[in-house]
Design an enzyme around this catalytic site. Structure first.
Site: not given
Length: 478
Positions: A187, A304, A394
């Site tokens: 991320s 995600e 995610h």
């Protein structure tokens, strides 16, 4: 049995860690001086040397931040450790290691949350498998990513760069090979990992790179500075280093929390971004990653967006909102139609979420992989958790990459019955990539665009859904 107390000498003095089951662990080692007082909003400065032996059995302090709110607070709780020594690294190494490869880890958290102290980020599994694991903290939020008159930009990135330089200089003392450092991040940490390739002071250090669901853009000072300008207005000060230094970290955090209260991914306060800057980030992570002549492993998770949007939020998205988002992002009607063909059962909200996933993360990753000439391995994490309508969301892959499905952090997302064989295979693939042996799976490239899909069954296939993906506009760093 009480843990043993291994000692290592680094340039600032001797440190004493702990050892269990053949793994030495050294925590909370300063790579830079505490960034408070006169050092706030300044480049990281060298830590002081110390006489005697420094205890390295506990993590350093967590950078100033506030926990997630609402649904994310339950899914992604954090650890808070008070103190000023926030610029620290942690090292896990096999006992009596010699010339082993190294992985340097940067956590995610949207540039304003996260800590190396999460049990999920324990480096034991990597050390067990012959890799020295280093994790680094960095300044977050207003302290790390403000755009202020009179202050350097991208301070959190400069912290990560200082930590990488520390690792390169010191890791031999722990048995690591400084010429075999793989930089890895997820991320926001993935964005920072790629951005390190754009800086002259760190570009030559990584021997390889792993980017998990990392945005690869950087923005103009005007756009990246929107959050800073809004905070300054709320606090009744100017966006200058003098005025922000006069505020405490808690005052800035309180203002940011008030600013972002009620925000959603569809509407709300601006977030922290990487900023194009001649000194700290002269070009975008995407451009630097495209040109880097080192092996790269890069990928995303299929859904995600399911971490960012609660199910009820997805259900409220109507065609008008999808239209407005499409126009704002320059997405064509034909692209939306292609996504509807790829996901025929999806709701309007799910189409919106998939477009958000691909515009922000998947399209830049595959575009970069296609443009690279150096070895590039691409993955897609597609295993779906049975919990909270998260699907293949995610951050879900982290418990698998770290082979840490038994931790509470992983169980909150993946549940208690997540497939350990999938974790063993995925973690093993990451270790093999870091070790630098034979290609882990066939490299990505035209025309096959081979991608390893991690699901109940692991398979190497041509990249999926590219007909829709290739219709998306290429985002430019602004």
């Amino acid at each position: 049995m009480s843990p043993q107390r291994p000692r290592v000498r680094v340039s600032t003095g001797e440190i004493e860690g702990e050892s269990r089951d053949g793994i030495d662990r050294f925590l909370g080692i300063p790579y830079a001086a505490p960034p408070f007082g006169a050092r706030r909003f300044a480049e990281p400065q060298a830590p002081e040397a110390r006489s005697g032996v420094r205890d390295a059995s506990t993590f350093g302090a967590t950078p100033p931040q506030r926990p997630y709110q609402g649904r994310l607070q339950a899914l992604l709780p954090t650890v808070t450790i008070t103190g000023e020594d926030v610029l620290t690294v942690n090292v896990w190494a096999p006992r009596d290691a010699q010339h082993l490869p190294v992985v340097f880890w940067l956590h995610g958290g949207a540039f304003e949350r996260g800590t190396t102290a999460l049990p999920l980020y324990d480096g034991t599994a990597f050390a067990r498998d012959g890799v020295i694991f280093v994790s680094a903290g960095y300044r977050l939020g207003a302290e790390g990513f403000s755009v202020l008159e009179g202050a350097p930009r991208n301070l959190g990135l400069s912290d990560a760069a200082a930590a990488l330089r520390w690792t390169h200089a010191e890791i031999a003392a722990f048995g690591g090979d400084p010429t075999r450092i793989t930089v890895m991040g997820e991320s926001a940490g993935g964005a920072l990992a790629a951005a390190l390739l754009a800086r002259p002071d760190t570009a030559e250090i990584p021997a390889a790179l792993i980017v998990q669901s990392g945005p690869l853009s950087a923005d103009s000072p005007a756009k990246a500075g929107r959050v800073t300008a809004a905070l300054a207005k709320r606090l009744g000060v100017s966006a200058t280093v003098e005025d922000f230094r006069a505020l405490t970290p808690d005052q800035l955090l309180d203002a940011r929390q008030a600013q972002s209260a009620g925000s959603t991914p569809l509407r709300g306060a601006p977030g922290y971004l990487l900023c194009l800057d001649a000194t700290s980030l002269p070009r975008s992570p995407e451009e630097a990653l495209r040109d880097a002549q080192i092996p790269v492993l890069i990928g995303t998770n299929t859904e995600e967006y399911r971490l960012w949007f609660a199910p009820e939020a997805l259900s409220r998205i109507r065609p008008l909102q999808l239209l407005l988002a499409r126009l704002a992002l320059g997405i064509s009607r034909s692209a939306v139609r292609a996504y509807r063909r790829e996901f025929p059962e999806a709701t309007t909200g799910e189409i919106f979420g998939q477009l958000a996933t691909d515009v922000l993360l998947r399209a830049p990753a595959l575009r970069t992989a296609s443009a690279r000439t150096a070895p590039t391995s691409v993955y897609e994490f597609a295993w779906t958790t049975p919990l909270h309508d998260l699907g293949a969301a995610h951050a879900l892959e982290l418990g698998f990459v770290f082979d840490a499905l038994q931790t509470d952090d992983a169980i909150r997302l993946a549940g208690p019955d997540a497939p350990h064989t999938l974790a063993e295979q995925m973690h093993g693939d990451w270790v093999r990539f870091i070790l630098g042996g034979d290609p882990v799976w066939p490299p990505y490239g035209a025309p096959s665009r081979i991608t390893r899909v991690y699901d109940e069954e692991i398979r190497d296939v041509s990249a999926r859904r590219t007909a829709a993906l290739d219709l998306l506009p290429a985002a430019r760093s602004r």
